[in-house]
Scaffold this motif. Structure first.
Motif, PDB file in Angstrom:
ATOM      1  N   UNK A 268       0.648  -1.171  -0.259  1.00  0.00           N
ATOM      2  CA  UNK A 268       0.577   0.052  -0.105  1.00  0.00           C
ATOM      3  C   UNK A 268       0.741   0.968   0.283  1.00  0.00           C
ATOM      4  N   UNK A 269       1.820   1.316  -0.406  1.00  0.00           N
ATOM      5  CA  UNK A 269       3.110   2.318   0.223  1.00  0.00           C
ATOM      6  C   UNK A 269       3.018   3.273  -0.996  1.00  0.00           C
ATOM      7  N   UNK A 270       2.846   4.736  -1.316  1.00  0.00           N
ATOM      8  CA  UNK A 270       2.482   5.509  -2.732  1.00  0.00           C
ATOM      9  C   UNK A 270       4.052   5.865  -2.762  1.00  0.00           C
ATOM     10  N   UNK A 271       5.088   5.283  -1.293  1.00  0.00           N
ATOM     11  CA  UNK A 271       5.842   5.957  -2.032  1.00  0.00           C
ATOM     12  C   UNK A 271       7.172   5.399  -0.784  1.00  0.00           C
ATOM     13  N   UNK A 272       8.752   5.306  -1.192  1.00  0.00           N
ATOM     14  CA  UNK A 272       9.134   5.233  -0.343  1.00  0.00           C
ATOM     15  C   UNK A 272      11.341   5.233  -0.650  1.00  0.00           C
ATOM     16  N   UNK A 273      11.783   5.415   0.081  1.00  0.00           N
ATOM     17  CA  UNK A 273      13.260   5.606  -0.367  1.00  0.00           C
ATOM     18  C   UNK A 273      14.204   5.390   0.780  1.00  0.00           C
ATOM     19  N   UNK A 274      15.353   5.928   0.244  1.00  0.00           N
ATOM     20  CA  UNK A 274      16.293   6.326   1.490  1.00  0.00           C
ATOM     21  C   UNK A 274      17.241   6.843   1.095  1.00  0.00           C
ATOM     22  N   UNK A 275      18.079   7.380   2.033  1.00  0.00           N
ATOM     23  CA  UNK A 275      19.389   8.891   2.181  1.00  0.00           C
ATOM     24  C   UNK A 275      20.848   7.608   2.666  1.00  0.00           C
ATOM     25  N   UNK A 276      21.338   7.695   1.457  1.00  0.00           N
ATOM     26  CA  UNK A 276      22.677   7.222   2.364  1.00  0.00           C
ATOM     27  C   UNK A 276      23.624   8.074   1.963  1.00  0.00           C
ATOM     28  N   UNK A 277      24.086   7.785   3.312  1.00  0.00           N
ATOM     29  CA  UNK A 277      25.034   9.088   3.580  1.00  0.00           C
ATOM     30  C   UNK A 277      26.677   8.343   3.680  1.00  0.00           C
ATOM     31  N   UNK A 278      27.917   8.693   2.010  1.00  0.00           N
ATOM     32  CA  UNK A 278      28.420   7.347   1.808  1.00  0.00           C
ATOM     33  C   UNK A 278      29.502   8.377   1.152  1.00  0.00           C
ATOM     34  N   UNK A 279      30.234   7.717   0.774  1.00  0.00           N
ATOM     35  CA  UNK A 279      31.600   8.499   0.365  1.00  0.00           C
ATOM     36  C   UNK A 279      30.001  10.124  -0.882  1.00  0.00           C
ATOM     37  N   UNK A 280      28.852   9.718  -1.182  1.00  0.00           N
ATOM     38  CA  UNK A 280      28.313  10.892  -1.542  1.00  0.00           C
ATOM     39  C   UNK A 280      27.235  10.982  -0.849  1.00  0.00           C
ATOM     40  N   UNK A 281      26.372  11.838  -0.652  1.00  0.00           N
ATOM     41  CA  UNK A 281      25.181  11.889  -0.289  1.00  0.00           C
ATOM     42  C   UNK A 281      24.351  11.332  -1.329  1.00  0.00           C
ATOM     43  N   UNK A 282      24.160  10.017  -1.314  1.00  0.00           N
ATOM     44  CA  UNK A 282      22.898   9.787  -2.604  1.00  0.00           C
ATOM     45  C   UNK A 282      20.951   9.477  -2.241  1.00  0.00           C
TER      46      UNK A 282
ATOM     47  N   UNK B 213      12.238  -2.601   6.089  1.00  0.00           N
ATOM     48  CA  UNK B 213      11.969  -3.673   5.167  1.00  0.00           C
ATOM     49  C   UNK B 213      11.595  -3.118   4.339  1.00  0.00           C
ATOM     50  N   UNK B 214      10.311  -2.902   4.430  1.00  0.00           N
ATOM     51  CA  UNK B 214       9.380  -2.065   3.788  1.00  0.00           C
ATOM     52  C   UNK B 214       9.414  -1.291   2.833  1.00  0.00           C
ATOM     53  N   UNK B 215       9.771  -0.224   2.515  1.00  0.00           N
ATOM     54  CA  UNK B 215      10.687   0.635   1.969  1.00  0.00           C
ATOM     55  C   UNK B 215      11.896   0.129   0.912  1.00  0.00           C
ATOM     56  N   UNK B 216      12.236  -0.572   1.495  1.00  0.00           N
ATOM     57  CA  UNK B 216      13.437  -1.445   0.290  1.00  0.00           C
ATOM     58  C   UNK B 216      12.608  -2.147  -0.729  1.00  0.00           C
ATOM     59  N   UNK B 217      11.819  -3.318   0.698  1.00  0.00           N
ATOM     60  CA  UNK B 217      10.825  -3.789  -0.498  1.00  0.00           C
ATOM     61  C   UNK B 217      10.712  -3.531  -1.933  1.00  0.00           C
ATOM     62  N   UNK B 218       9.890  -2.596  -1.174  1.00  0.00           N
ATOM     63  CA  UNK B 218       9.449  -1.507  -2.502  1.00  0.00           C
ATOM     64  C   UNK B 218      10.298  -1.002  -3.750  1.00  0.00           C
ATOM     65  N   UNK B 219      11.225  -0.801  -3.151  1.00  0.00           N
ATOM     66  CA  UNK B 219      12.341   0.119  -3.923  1.00  0.00           C
ATOM     67  C   UNK B 219      12.842  -1.260  -5.270  1.00  0.00           C
ATOM     68  N   UNK B 220      13.432  -1.953  -4.360  1.00  0.00           N
ATOM     69  CA  UNK B 220      13.514  -3.803  -4.845  1.00  0.00           C
ATOM     70  C   UNK B 220      12.981  -4.045  -6.470  1.00  0.00           C
ATOM     71  N   UNK B 221      11.459  -3.960  -5.537  1.00  0.00           N
ATOM     72  CA  UNK B 221      10.663  -4.648  -6.657  1.00  0.00           C
ATOM     73  C   UNK B 221      10.592  -3.582  -8.047  1.00  0.00           C
TER      74      UNK B 221
END
Ligand code: P6P
Length: 330
Positions: A154-168, A276-284
Motif C-alpha cells: 500500500x506504500x505510495x512512495x518510499x526511499x532512502x538517503x545513504x550518507x556514504x562517500x557522497x550523499x545519495x 524492510x518495506x521501503x527497501x522491498x518496494x524499491x527492489x521490486x
C-alpha cells in the motif's frame, strides 16, 4: 542535463494519488532534513572537540547524539507539511499525530532517521529510510495505527538517503527508482541514477556469516551454492553491517542481501515498517525480489509499528535459487 529532485518530482508526481504538488512538498521536507543530517554526519568525528551529546560545545550549542539530531530534523521538517497527518519514527515508541491533522492531511510518513548509527564512530556509511502511506478511507486522526499498519504493497512512495562517500537519495513513487546525488556546493540533489534497474544476477552475497549456525534449513545450502559456483562464477561476500549501504550496493550491482532469522532474533532484526518495506518496494520497482523467507515482504500485514522481520532481497537469478532452497508460501 542537470535535473534537481524537485524538478524530477514535479514531472513524477502526476502518478502520486491526489497529485496537487502534495508529494513534491512532502518530499522537500525529507530532502531538507537529510541535507541538515548529512552536514552533521560529515563532522561526527569532531564531536569530542565540539562537545559530545548532552555537552555544550565551543559555540555554546548543546551537542546531540546524531540519531537524536536526525530524528528531530525529520520531525521538524515533516511537521511543517499540512498534507502529513501522522509521523512514526524508529526513535519514538508511539506515533505522532500532527496538530494540524484534519481532512486534508492524507499521508503518514514512517522513517528510520539514522539507520546504522553505531557505525558512525568508525566512519562507516549510514542511512535514513522513509515510507509514505495514504490515510485509509474513513480513518480519523485519532486512529494513527490504522494509517501505519498497512501492508507494504500500500506504500505510495518510499526511499532512502545513504550518507556514504557522497550523499545519495533514492526514491520511487511507483514508476521506477531514481537516484540523486547531493551537490554540496549548491545544496541540491541532482539526478545521477535515472531509472535504476537491479541486475538479474550479481556477484556478491551479503549476510552476517557469524550467525550461520542459527539460520533456518535451506539458507546455508543456498549460500554454499553461491560460494561454490552453483550459479556460475563463485560469489564473493560483501557485508558492511549498515543496511542502507548494503542494500544500495545490492540495488545498483545486483546479488543478494540477507538478514535471516537467527537464534538471537528468531523474527529477524530489521524493522518491517521503516526498513524492510521501503527497501522491498524499491527492489521490486527496480525488478528484484524481496521476501521474509516465507512470503513476499510487501504482502505482510503489520501488527505493530516496530515489529521485526527477516529480509532477503536479490536479483531474479539469486532469488529463484533461494526459493528453490527455502520453501515459500508465495
Ligand atoms: P548485525 C545496524 O545496526 C542494523 O540495524 C542494520 O543497519 C544492519 O543491516 C544490521 O543492523 C546489522 O546487524 O547483527 O549484522 O550487526
Amino acid at each position: 542535463m542537470i535535473v534537481t529532485v524537485q524538478q524530477h518530482i514535479l514531472q513524477d508526481q502526476k502518478r502520486f494519488p491526489g497529485a496537487s504538488g502534495e508529494f513534491s512538498w512532502l518530499l522537500s521536507g525529507i530532502t531538507l532534513a537529510t541535507k541538515m543530517v548529512q552536514a552533521r554526519v560529515r563532522r561526527a568525528g569532531l564531536s569530542d572537540i565540539l562537545g559530545d551529546a548532552g555537552d555544550v560545545n565551543v559555540q555554546g550549542e548543546i551537542q546531540q547524539k546524531l540519531d537524536v539530531y536526525a530524528n528531530e530534523a525529520l520531525i521538524h521538517c515533516l511537521s511543517a507539511r499540512a498534507s502529513i497527518g501522522v509521523l512514526a519514527s524508529e526513535e519514538n515508541e508511539e506515533p505522532m499525530i500532527m496538530g494540524h491533522c484534519s481532512k486534508e492531511a492524507n499521508y503518514a510518513v514512517i522513517f528510520d532517521p539514522l539507520d546504522g548509527s553505531s557505525n558512525i564512530d568508525v566512519n562507516v556509511s549510514v542511512g535514513t529510510t522513509f515510507s509514505v502511506m495514504r490515510r485509509p478511507d474513513g480513518v480519523t486522526c485519532e486512529e494513527p495505527q490504522k494509517w501505519l499498519l498497512q501492508p507494504g504493497c500500500k506504500q505510495i512512495a518510499a526511499g532512502y538517503v545513504c550518507y556514504g562517500s557522497s550523499t545519495v537519495l533514492v526514491y520511487s513513487v511507483g514508476n521506477g527508482v531514481h537516484g540523486f546525488t547531493l551537490e554540496p556546493s549548491v545544496g541540491a540533489y541532482l539526478l545521477s541514477h535515472p531509472n535504476i534497474r537491479m541486475p538479474n544476477q550479481g556477484k556478491y552475497y551479503s549476510v552476517n556469516e557469524a550467525y550461520r549456525d542459527g539460520f533456518p534449513p535451506g539458507y546455508n545450502q543456498f549460500l554454499d551454492r553461491l560460494r561454490q559456483g552453483g550459479l556460475g562464477k563463485p560469489y564473493a561476500s560483501r557485508y558492511i553491517g549498515s543496511m542502507v549501504a548494503d542494500l544500495h550496493r545490492t540495488l545498483l550491482k545486483g546479488g543478494v542481501f540477507l538478514y535471516p532469522p537467527t537464534s538471537d532474533h528468531p523474527k529477524g532484526k530489521l524493522r518491517l515498517l521503516y526498513e524492510a518495506n521501503p527497501m522491498a518496494y524499491l527492489v521490486e520497482q527496480a525488478g528484484g525480489v524481496a521476501t521474509d523467507g516465507k512470503r513476499r515482504v510487501l504482502d505482510l500485514q503489520p501488527e505493530a509499528v516496530h515489529q521485526r522481520t527477516p529480509l532477503i532481497v536479490g536479483g531474479q537469478v539469486e532469488m529463484a535459487e533461494f526459493l528453490r532452497c527455502v520453501p515459500h508460501e508465495m
